[in-house]
Scaffold this active site. Structure first.
Site, PDB file in Angstrom:
ATOM      1  N   ASN A   1       0.805  -1.231   0.000  1.00 49.26           N
ATOM      2  CA  ASN A   1       0.000   0.000   0.000  1.00 49.26           C
ATOM      3  C   ASN A   1       0.836   1.279   0.000  1.00 49.26           C
ATOM      4  O   ASN A   1       0.503   2.240  -0.685  1.00 49.26           O
ATOM      5  CB  ASN A   1      -1.017  -0.021   1.135  1.00 49.26           C
ATOM      6  CG  ASN A   1      -0.389  -0.136   2.488  1.00 49.26           C
ATOM      7  OD1 ASN A   1       0.685  -0.706   2.651  1.00 49.26           O
ATOM      8  ND2 ASN A   1      -1.033   0.405   3.490  1.00 49.26           N
TER       9      ASN A   1
ATOM     10  N   CYS B   1      -2.906   1.337   6.716  1.00 50.06           N
ATOM     11  CA  CYS B   1      -3.146   0.557   7.940  1.00 50.06           C
ATOM     12  C   CYS B   1      -3.850   1.399   8.995  1.00 50.06           C
ATOM     13  O   CYS B   1      -4.665   0.907   9.753  1.00 50.06           O
ATOM     14  CB  CYS B   1      -1.831   0.031   8.481  1.00 50.06           C
ATOM     15  SG  CYS B   1      -0.605   1.317   8.737  1.00 50.06           S
TER      16      CYS B   1
ATOM     17  N   GLU C   1       4.238  -5.153  12.208  1.00 52.80           N
ATOM     18  CA  GLU C   1       3.270  -4.047  12.124  1.00 52.80           C
ATOM     19  C   GLU C   1       2.098  -4.528  11.281  1.00 52.80           C
ATOM     20  O   GLU C   1       2.265  -4.801  10.097  1.00 52.80           O
ATOM     21  CB  GLU C   1       3.906  -2.821  11.456  1.00 52.80           C
ATOM     22  CG  GLU C   1       5.172  -2.314  12.114  1.00 52.80           C
ATOM     23  CD  GLU C   1       4.905  -1.608  13.428  1.00 52.80           C
ATOM     24  OE1 GLU C   1       3.747  -1.536  13.872  1.00 52.80           O
ATOM     25  OE2 GLU C   1       5.882  -1.129  14.015  1.00 52.80           O
TER      26      GLU C   1
HETATM   27  P1  NAD Z   1      -0.124  -9.347   3.349  1.00 53.23           P
HETATM   28  O1  NAD Z   1      -0.033  -9.830   4.746  1.00 53.23           O
HETATM   29  O2  NAD Z   1      -0.955 -10.099   2.382  1.00 53.23           O
HETATM   30  O3  NAD Z   1       1.328  -9.257   2.697  1.00 53.23           O
HETATM   31  C1  NAD Z   1       2.386  -8.588   3.344  1.00 53.23           C
HETATM   32  C2  NAD Z   1       3.702  -9.209   2.877  1.00 53.23           C
HETATM   33  O4  NAD Z   1       3.769 -10.544   3.376  1.00 53.23           O
HETATM   34  C3  NAD Z   1       3.835  -9.294   1.365  1.00 53.23           C
HETATM   35  O5  NAD Z   1       5.157  -9.041   0.997  1.00 53.23           O
HETATM   36  C4  NAD Z   1       3.481 -10.753   1.100  1.00 53.23           C
HETATM   37  O6  NAD Z   1       4.054 -11.258  -0.084  1.00 53.23           O
HETATM   38  C5  NAD Z   1       4.088 -11.414   2.317  1.00 53.23           C
HETATM   39  N1  NAD Z   1       3.553 -12.739   2.627  1.00 53.23           N
HETATM   40  C6  NAD Z   1       2.365 -13.290   2.273  1.00 53.23           C
HETATM   41  N2  NAD Z   1       2.285 -14.549   2.746  1.00 53.23           N
HETATM   42  C7  NAD Z   1       3.430 -14.801   3.414  1.00 53.23           C
HETATM   43  C8  NAD Z   1       3.940 -15.922   4.135  1.00 53.23           C
HETATM   44  N3  NAD Z   1       3.239 -17.040   4.260  1.00 53.23           N
HETATM   45  N4  NAD Z   1       5.158 -15.816   4.711  1.00 53.23           N
HETATM   46  C9  NAD Z   1       5.884 -14.670   4.620  1.00 53.23           C
HETATM   47  N5  NAD Z   1       5.454 -13.586   3.935  1.00 53.23           N
HETATM   48  C10 NAD Z   1       4.241 -13.643   3.342  1.00 53.23           C
HETATM   49  O7  NAD Z   1      -0.567  -7.813   3.447  1.00 53.23           O
HETATM   50  P2  NAD Z   1      -0.835  -6.797   2.251  1.00 53.23           P
HETATM   51  O8  NAD Z   1      -2.129  -7.136   1.625  1.00 53.23           O
HETATM   52  O9  NAD Z   1       0.375  -6.678   1.402  1.00 53.23           O
HETATM   53  O10 NAD Z   1      -0.960  -5.415   3.041  1.00 53.23           O
HETATM   54  C11 NAD Z   1      -2.144  -4.977   3.618  1.00 53.23           C
HETATM   55  C12 NAD Z   1      -2.155  -5.242   5.097  1.00 53.23           C
HETATM   56  O11 NAD Z   1      -0.993  -4.671   5.695  1.00 53.23           O
HETATM   57  C13 NAD Z   1      -3.315  -4.593   5.805  1.00 53.23           C
HETATM   58  O12 NAD Z   1      -3.812  -5.486   6.764  1.00 53.23           O
HETATM   59  C14 NAD Z   1      -2.690  -3.376   6.476  1.00 53.23           C
HETATM   60  O13 NAD Z   1      -3.383  -2.906   7.597  1.00 53.23           O
HETATM   61  C15 NAD Z   1      -1.349  -3.880   6.829  1.00 53.23           C
HETATM   62  N6  NAD Z   1      -0.403  -2.784   6.977  1.00 53.23           N
HETATM   63  C16 NAD Z   1       0.079  -2.499   8.232  1.00 53.23           C
HETATM   64  C17 NAD Z   1       0.932  -1.424   8.410  1.00 53.23           C
HETATM   65  C18 NAD Z   1       1.449  -1.066   9.783  1.00 53.23           C
HETATM   66  O14 NAD Z   1       2.445  -0.357   9.871  1.00 53.23           O
HETATM   67  N7  NAD Z   1       0.816  -1.503  10.855  1.00 53.23           N
HETATM   68  C19 NAD Z   1       1.317  -0.653   7.314  1.00 53.23           C
HETATM   69  C20 NAD Z   1       0.806  -0.990   6.053  1.00 53.23           C
HETATM   70  C21 NAD Z   1      -0.036  -2.062   5.891  1.00 53.23           C
END
Ligand code: NAD
Length: 491
Positions: free
Chosen positions: A149, A285, A251
């Site tokens: 995002n 997020c 996070e």
């Molecule tokens: P996601 O959890 O689908 O993916 C995040 C990352 O994890 C990606 O690089 C993805 O390829 C990787 N991933 C997926 N499966 C994995 C596995 N089994 N093992 C290791 N890595 C894996 O999240 P998203 O859709 O990319 O992002 C959106 C989410 O992120 C929302 O829930 C949002 O709230 C959260 N977010 C949190 C923050 C924060 O600082 N708290 C900031 C931005 C986004």
């Protein structure tokens, strides 16, 4: 625009893989780039390269280490539009969002450069007259897994301080934004002349992410993990890291509340609600995902809010007025629409939006929302404002705290003391009086409580996250051992 074909960056070299995966433009649905579909072996190679490069990197004089980060910041500023274009084309971001993200991130690198001088230890008094030191040292290899995002900003937030304090890094950007969240960052460090292996980028598709992700956590050489993403994946990452007793800073998602109290400045409330809910289509997020408004001012707020929301344009993302871009993919859009239609079936009133064209979801306002609805409880990550009215401060606080999440919050009131009192009562990692929940600065401790994560990114908190604290002493003859253990002096 032509299709771009990319390579991964391992040990200072650009590498291709047997197969590529497709990076789509969510606004047009077209193919934007071909990206290497790395696997577990690629992750292993990158981790080995990082481990080999790390000792020399950690031993480098502070100003030199800082200089690479300062150079990367300057190069990013010069190449700003390359990043903005990628953020628009693969990330579906409005041009204003791209300008913000690329304007903000050099500050992350510069704040990290300053962190090389903040690896501060302590000299403790000693019961035995020793020189008793507390020192910090890097974890070794840190892996960074980042979301789509705010790909440039969030990858950089994970890696910059980790590098500054002497770790080598392997980054795996999201499969949705591998260029703006990873490969272009590798180009920055390559141009800055960073020694080979200190920073590596492994890309992969969803098909390989479980394997690649597993290697990045469980490889014995990896000392720490920075993860930003969903709660579901973050929980697995933290569990694996925990089992191996590794440090992990995770996070995760949020369901942030904007509390509008009866004495709120109405314009401030409207601006905070509109920006907080709809910036980047609500895909932040810490987006405002619940608007909790005092019933005494609810009618005026709702009327003016809906009027404003209906003016938010969609369209060509390179034009400033078109502030609402596409949702990142069909899966996310289905989730958003599912929550909205279910809420309406359960009695919520749809005052704006609720429809979509392709992946462009119209900014949506729901009233008559109840705490039982999914749209109130689950992260939406879309342009949806569920509004719920309350009577008084206590009800507002109780409702805001009725959540599995605890990332950020906003409180709008003309009474600053009351605002701070409410902030203290909220179960969140961050709270902002007279602003929306969406706030960040490079040096602040960013993070949440409950299902929003563990650990903090930013400034001193990142130094803590990506270093180990050690106790080292120097004995100077003051320590007495029990006599039976002591040898007689010679002669
Ligand atoms: P996601 O959890 O689908 O993916 C995040 C990352 O994890 C990606 O690089 C993805 O390829 C990787 N991933 C997926 N499966 C994995 C596995 N089994 N093992 C290791 N890595 C894996 O999240 P998203 O859709 O990319 O992002 C959106 C989410 O992120 C929302 O829930 C949002 O709230 C959260 N977010 C949190 C923050 C924060 O600082 N708290 C900031 C931005 C986004």
């Amino acid at each position: 625009m032509g299709k771009n074909v990319y390579k991964m960056y391992i040990n200072g070299e650009w590498a291709s893989t047997k197969a590529n995966f497709t990076d789509y433009n969510p606004a047009s649905g077209g193919i934007w780039a071909e990206i290497p579909d790395g696997d577990r072996d690629d992750a292993k190679k990158a981790i080995e390269a990082a481990a080999a490069a790390q000792p020399e990197w950690a031993a480098m004089p502070h100003p030199q280490r800082a200089n690479y980060l300062l150079k990367a910041a300057d190069i990013l500023e010069r190449r700003q539009m390359d990043f903005v274009n990628a953020l628009i084309d693969e990330g579906g971001g409005w041009i204003g969002k791209g300008m913000f993200e690329t304007g903000y991130t050099p500050g992350i690198f510069r704040a990290a450069a300053a962190a090389v001088y903040q690896m501060i230890g302590e000299i403790l008094p000693s019961d035995h007259g020793k020189v008793s030191m507390v020192v910090r040292q890097p974890l070794g290899v840190v892996t960074v897994i980042s979301p789509w995002n705010f790909p440039l900003l969030l990858s950089s937030r994970g890696l910059a301080v980790a590098l500054a304090v002497g770790n080598a890094v392997v980054l795996k950007p999201s499969e949705e934004t591998p260029v703006s969240g990873g490969l272009l960052i590798a180009e920055l460090f390559e141009e800055a002349g960073l020694p080979a292996g200190v920073f590596n980028v492994v890309t992969c598709s969803r098909n390989h992410v479980a394997d690649v992700g597993d290697e990045m956590i469980t490889n014995p050489t990896v000392g720490g993990i920075s993860f930003t993403g969903s709660t579901a994946v973050g929980r697995q990452v933290a569990a694996k890291a925990g089992e191996m007793l590794k440090k992990a800073c995770v996070e995760l998602g949020g369901k942030d509340a904007l509390i509008i109290l009866d004495d709120a400045d109405m314009e401030r409330a409207l601006n905070a609600a509109t920006f907080g809910t709809f910036m980047h289509q609500g895909q932040i997020c810490m987006s405002v995902e619940r608007i909790i408004v005092d019933e005494s001012i609810a009618d005026e707020f709702i009327e003016r809010f809906v009027e404003k929301v209906k003016t938010l344009n969609t369209g060509d993302l390179r034009e400033m007025p078109n502030v609402i871009g596409p949702i990142i993919n069909q899966r996310q859009l289905d989730k958003i629409h599912g929550q909205v239609t279910e809420a309406v079936e359960q009695g919520a009133k749809l005052l704006a939006g609720g429809t979509h064209e392709g992946l462009f979801y119209r900014p949506t306002v729901l009233t008559n929302v109840t705490p039982k609805m999914r749209v109130f409880q689950e992260e939406t990550f879309g342009p949806v404002a569920p509004i719920i009215t309350v009577k008084g401060v206590d009800e507002a606080v109780a409702l805001a705290n009725d959540s599995q999440y605890g990332l950020s919050a906003g409180i709008i009131t003309r009474d600053e003391e009351k605002g701070l009192a409410v902030a203290r009562r909220l179960q969140t990692g961050m709270a902002h009086v007279n602003c929306s929940s969406v706030n960040d600065e490079p040096h602040i401790p960013f993070g949440g409580v409950k299902n929003s994560g563990v650990g903090r990114h930013g400034g001193k908190a990142s130094i803590e996250a990506f270093t180990e604290t050690r106790w080292v002493t120097l004995e100077r003859g003051g320590r007495h051992f029990p006599p039976p253990f002591v040898v007689a002096p010679k002669g």
